[in-house]
Scaffold this motif. Structure first.
Motif, PDB file in Angstrom:
ATOM      1  N   THR A   8    -102.494 -33.493 -32.079  1.00 37.52           N
ATOM      2  CA  THR A   8    -102.152 -34.654 -33.079  1.00 37.52           C
ATOM      3  C   THR A   8    -102.588 -36.079 -32.694  1.00 37.52           C
ATOM      4  O   THR A   8    -102.391 -37.071 -33.125  1.00 37.52           O
ATOM      5  CB  THR A   8    -100.731 -34.554 -33.355  1.00 37.52           C
ATOM      6  OG1 THR A   8     -99.949 -34.859 -32.404  1.00 37.52           O
ATOM      7  CG2 THR A   8    -100.301 -33.532 -34.082  1.00 37.52           C
ATOM      8  N   VAL A   9    -102.882 -35.826 -31.256  1.00 33.40           N
ATOM      9  CA  VAL A   9    -103.340 -37.306 -30.849  1.00 33.40           C
ATOM     10  C   VAL A   9    -104.791 -37.040 -29.612  1.00 33.40           C
ATOM     11  O   VAL A   9    -105.107 -35.865 -29.716  1.00 33.40           O
ATOM     12  CB  VAL A   9    -102.355 -37.773 -29.835  1.00 33.40           C
ATOM     13  CG1 VAL A   9    -101.114 -38.147 -30.422  1.00 33.40           C
ATOM     14  CG2 VAL A   9    -102.050 -36.749 -28.653  1.00 33.40           C
ATOM     15  N   PRO A  45     -99.477 -42.851 -27.150  1.00 33.21           N
ATOM     16  CA  PRO A  45     -99.738 -42.996 -28.444  1.00 33.21           C
ATOM     17  C   PRO A  45     -99.804 -44.364 -29.087  1.00 33.21           C
ATOM     18  O   PRO A  45     -98.929 -45.131 -28.727  1.00 33.21           O
ATOM     19  CB  PRO A  45     -98.593 -41.944 -29.247  1.00 33.21           C
ATOM     20  CG  PRO A  45     -98.115 -41.491 -28.042  1.00 33.21           C
ATOM     21  CD  PRO A  45     -98.203 -42.181 -26.824  1.00 33.21           C
ATOM     22  N   ASP A  46    -100.193 -44.650 -30.210  1.00 33.77           N
ATOM     23  CA  ASP A  46    -100.174 -45.998 -30.640  1.00 33.77           C
ATOM     24  C   ASP A  46     -98.744 -46.178 -31.235  1.00 33.77           C
ATOM     25  O   ASP A  46     -98.016 -45.288 -31.777  1.00 33.77           O
ATOM     26  CB  ASP A  46    -101.101 -46.195 -32.021  1.00 33.77           C
ATOM     27  CG  ASP A  46    -102.441 -46.006 -31.652  1.00 33.77           C
ATOM     28  OD1 ASP A  46    -102.881 -46.382 -30.471  1.00 33.77           O
ATOM     29  OD2 ASP A  46    -103.264 -45.564 -32.538  1.00 33.77           O
ATOM     30  N   ALA A  48     -96.049 -46.318 -29.538  1.00 33.27           N
ATOM     31  CA  ALA A  48     -95.046 -45.550 -28.953  1.00 33.27           C
ATOM     32  C   ALA A  48     -93.726 -45.867 -28.787  1.00 33.27           C
ATOM     33  O   ALA A  48     -93.456 -47.249 -28.447  1.00 33.27           O
ATOM     34  CB  ALA A  48     -95.615 -44.949 -27.455  1.00 33.27           C
ATOM     35  N   TRP A  52     -91.906 -41.587 -24.861  1.00 36.31           N
ATOM     36  CA  TRP A  52     -92.646 -40.833 -25.982  1.00 36.31           C
ATOM     37  C   TRP A  52     -92.582 -39.337 -25.302  1.00 36.31           C
ATOM     38  O   TRP A  52     -92.613 -39.055 -24.267  1.00 36.31           O
ATOM     39  CB  TRP A  52     -94.051 -41.477 -26.348  1.00 36.31           C
ATOM     40  CG  TRP A  52     -95.149 -41.402 -25.127  1.00 36.31           C
ATOM     41  CD1 TRP A  52     -95.092 -42.580 -24.364  1.00 36.31           C
ATOM     42  CD2 TRP A  52     -95.823 -40.367 -24.661  1.00 36.31           C
ATOM     43  NE1 TRP A  52     -96.179 -42.284 -23.620  1.00 36.31           N
ATOM     44  CE2 TRP A  52     -96.761 -40.919 -23.730  1.00 36.31           C
ATOM     45  CE3 TRP A  52     -96.178 -39.163 -24.987  1.00 36.31           C
ATOM     46  CZ2 TRP A  52     -97.810 -40.480 -23.126  1.00 36.31           C
ATOM     47  CZ3 TRP A  52     -97.202 -38.392 -24.311  1.00 36.31           C
ATOM     48  CH2 TRP A  52     -98.156 -39.236 -23.673  1.00 36.31           C
ATOM     49  N   GLY A  54     -94.453 -35.577 -25.315  1.00 36.23           N
ATOM     50  CA  GLY A  54     -95.795 -34.948 -24.944  1.00 36.23           C
ATOM     51  C   GLY A  54     -95.401 -33.640 -25.180  1.00 36.23           C
ATOM     52  O   GLY A  54     -94.780 -32.955 -24.062  1.00 36.23           O
ATOM     53  N   SER A 110     -99.433 -32.320 -28.271  1.00 33.90           N
ATOM     54  CA  SER A 110     -99.094 -32.795 -29.613  1.00 33.90           C
ATOM     55  C   SER A 110     -98.012 -33.898 -29.164  1.00 33.90           C
ATOM     56  O   SER A 110     -97.464 -33.866 -28.011  1.00 33.90           O
ATOM     57  CB  SER A 110     -98.386 -31.952 -30.527  1.00 33.90           C
ATOM     58  OG  SER A 110     -97.775 -32.569 -31.466  1.00 33.90           O
ATOM     59  N   THR A 111     -98.012 -35.015 -29.977  1.00 29.98           N
ATOM     60  CA  THR A 111     -96.841 -35.686 -29.503  1.00 29.98           C
ATOM     61  C   THR A 111     -95.688 -35.747 -30.825  1.00 29.98           C
ATOM     62  O   THR A 111     -95.013 -36.566 -30.735  1.00 29.98           O
ATOM     63  CB  THR A 111     -97.422 -37.482 -29.548  1.00 29.98           C
ATOM     64  OG1 THR A 111     -98.168 -37.945 -30.763  1.00 29.98           O
ATOM     65  CG2 THR A 111     -98.342 -37.530 -28.384  1.00 29.98           C
TER      66      THR A 111
END
Length: 203
Positions: A8-9, A45-46, A48, A52, A54, A110-111
């Motif tokens: 997803t990132v 991540p943008d 975040a 965050w 992961g 994934s985040t």
């Protein structure tokens, strides 16, 4: 190795030093995995929320006899996670899967928070904490996407410094003895402590 589920990132796969091939010295016993000699990193991540989260997968394990997983010992090259969680996910053979095939694929990275990832984006027949989980998925040479598999998921809560795990030791019991599977694969949540441009993007 089976195709990993879409992340997803943005992620970066990188080669790690493994001159002799195979697992690092010290591996013994019946538990096995073909994951070795590289790694995956996740960019921050943008927008975040700190820390965050992961999640890293694709660590498929197998054993030709029943084994009981005990704990995972991460070896850190940089930083430390706020928390580290290890989960076991089981996926059946293709004939027993329903719906779209994508959600049955191994996790790349994934985040998405783990609870939502497992509840909405991934499918399995069983997800359980690693400690005490029993594994008896037989090792099959040249396994295919249609075959059943058991996967260890590593979930890290990452702060601004980031975290770099460069090896996992999976401790387990089989045949009345304790053993260890050493997995020479890196898991990286990028942050200011990780400046290697081959591993994380540096602005």
């Amino acid at each position: 190795m089976r195709a990993a589920a879409a992340a997803t990132v943005a992620v970066l796969f990188f080669a790690a030093c493994s001159p002799q091939g195979g697992h690092p010295d010290g591996t013994d016993g019946p538990l096995d995995s073909d994951l070795d000699g590289g790694g995956v990193s996740i960019a921050v991540p943008d927008h975040a929320d700190w820390p965050w989260q992961g999640t890293f997968g694709s660590l498929m394990i197998c054993a030709d006899e029943e084994v009981t997983l005990l704990w995972v010992e991460p070896h850190y090259r940089a930083g430390r996670p706020v928390t580290a969680t290890f989960t076991v996910r089981s996926v059946p053979e293709r004939a027993r899967r329903t719906g779209r095939q994508g959600p049955w694929s191994p996790v790349g990275s994934s985040t998405t928070p783990l609870e939502r990832l497992l509840g909405q984006e991934l499918r399995s027949t069983q997800v359980r904490p690693l400690g005490g989980a029993v594994v008896d998925e037989p090792c099959v040479p040249n396994s295919k996407a249609d075959d059943p598999y058991t996967e260890i998921l590593t979930t890290l809560a990452v702060d601004e410094a980031g975290v770099w795990i460069d090896r996992l030791d999976v401790h387990y019991r089989a045949g009345g003895r304790q053993h260890v599977l050493r997995v020479g694969w890196s898991y990286v949540g990028c942050g200011r402590a990780i400046t290697d441009p081959d591993v994380c993007w540096v602005d």
